[in-house]
Scaffold this active site. Sequence first.
Site, PDB file in Angstrom:
ATOM      1  N   ASP A 241       0.868  -1.168   0.000  1.00 43.78           N
ATOM      2  CA  ASP A 241       0.000   0.000   0.000  1.00 43.78           C
ATOM      3  C   ASP A 241       0.916   1.233   0.000  1.00 43.78           C
ATOM      4  OD1 ASP A 241       0.931   0.353   2.608  1.00 43.78           O
ATOM      5  OD2 ASP A 241      -1.060   0.380   3.543  1.00 43.78           O
TER       6      ASP A 241
ATOM      7  N   CYS B 139       3.287  -2.898   3.955  1.00 46.12           N
ATOM      8  CA  CYS B 139       2.407  -1.779   4.300  1.00 46.12           C
ATOM      9  C   CYS B 139       3.174  -0.975   5.339  1.00 46.12           C
ATOM     10  CB  CYS B 139       1.035  -2.264   4.783  1.00 46.12           C
ATOM     11  SG  CYS B 139       1.032  -3.235   6.302  1.00 46.12           S
TER      12      CYS B 139
ATOM     13  N   THR C 151       3.288  -1.120   8.608  1.00 45.56           N
ATOM     14  CA  THR C 151       3.873  -1.987   9.641  1.00 45.56           C
ATOM     15  C   THR C 151       4.167  -3.400   9.160  1.00 45.56           C
ATOM     16  OG1 THR C 151       1.659  -2.674  10.299  1.00 45.56           O
ATOM     17  CG2 THR C 151       2.613  -0.781  11.483  1.00 45.56           C
TER      18      THR C 151
ATOM     19  N   HIS D 226      10.689 -22.886   9.719  1.00 43.52           N
ATOM     20  CA  HIS D 226       9.627 -23.471  10.543  1.00 43.52           C
ATOM     21  C   HIS D 226       8.242 -23.371   9.902  1.00 43.52           C
ATOM     22  CE1 HIS D 226      11.879 -23.309  14.689  1.00 43.52           C
ATOM     23  NE2 HIS D 226      12.594 -23.876  13.726  1.00 43.52           N
TER      24      HIS D 226
ATOM     25  N   HIS E  40       7.569 -29.605  11.869  1.00 40.16           N
ATOM     26  CA  HIS E  40       6.983 -28.366  11.354  1.00 40.16           C
ATOM     27  C   HIS E  40       5.944 -28.650  10.263  1.00 40.16           C
ATOM     28  CE1 HIS E  40       9.851 -26.290  13.781  1.00 40.16           C
ATOM     29  NE2 HIS E  40      10.840 -26.946  13.205  1.00 40.16           N
TER      30      HIS E  40
HETATM   31  C1  RB5 Z   1      -1.822   2.903   6.465  1.00 39.84           C
HETATM   32  O1  RB5 Z   1      -1.789   4.168   7.050  1.00 39.84           O
HETATM   33  C2  RB5 Z   1      -1.428   1.844   7.463  1.00 39.84           C
HETATM   34  O2  RB5 Z   1      -2.462   1.622   8.358  1.00 39.84           O
HETATM   35  C3  RB5 Z   1      -1.053   0.568   6.762  1.00 39.84           C
HETATM   36  O3  RB5 Z   1       0.006   0.813   5.890  1.00 39.84           O
HETATM   37  C4  RB5 Z   1      -0.600  -0.570   7.630  1.00 39.84           C
HETATM   38  O4  RB5 Z   1       0.432  -0.184   8.479  1.00 39.84           O
HETATM   39  C5  RB5 Z   1      -1.639  -1.315   8.346  1.00 39.84           C
HETATM   40  O5  RB5 Z   1      -1.372  -2.322   9.008  1.00 39.84           O
END
Ligand code: RB5
Length: 150
Positions: free
Chosen positions: A8, A65, A67, A98, A133
Amino acid sequence: MNIVIASDHGGYTLKTQLAEYLSKKGENVIDVGTYSDVSCDYPDFAQKACALVLSKEADFAILLCGTGIGISIAANKIPKIRCAVCSNVETARLAKEHNNANAIALGGRIVKFNEAKEIVDTYMSASFAGGRHQVRLDKILSIEERQWKI
Ligand code: RB5
């Protein structure tokens, strides 16, 4: 290898850097977007990338994304996708050894490019250990196949 990569907006910059790095190393990188840092929804890109893993057009997926968490949650809703959020080389190695992960997720706002390169390289050079595993992966498959009442 054939590698599908997707993100994203939160993972866009790191996706672009990793795609270029892997292409220069001779990998066949299939970039299914997003193609700018304009806000978008990570489930759309998780689906696009994982479809290519399931069709075997890609050997594995790199998903990004902000995180790595949201896009991994979305990917793991798809049967037979095992997506691991990797935040360091240790989790990257274990994701393959694993979990035999066929997708790895990274946070564009969490890991720097230098560490992301090491994470991807470590995952790619590791091998699935099988044995106990595999038993656990078979149990994950049986969870997917169960008729859940929701
Ligand atoms: C977008 O702002 C953010 O929420 C997305 O990139 C991600 O980190 C969600 O888990």
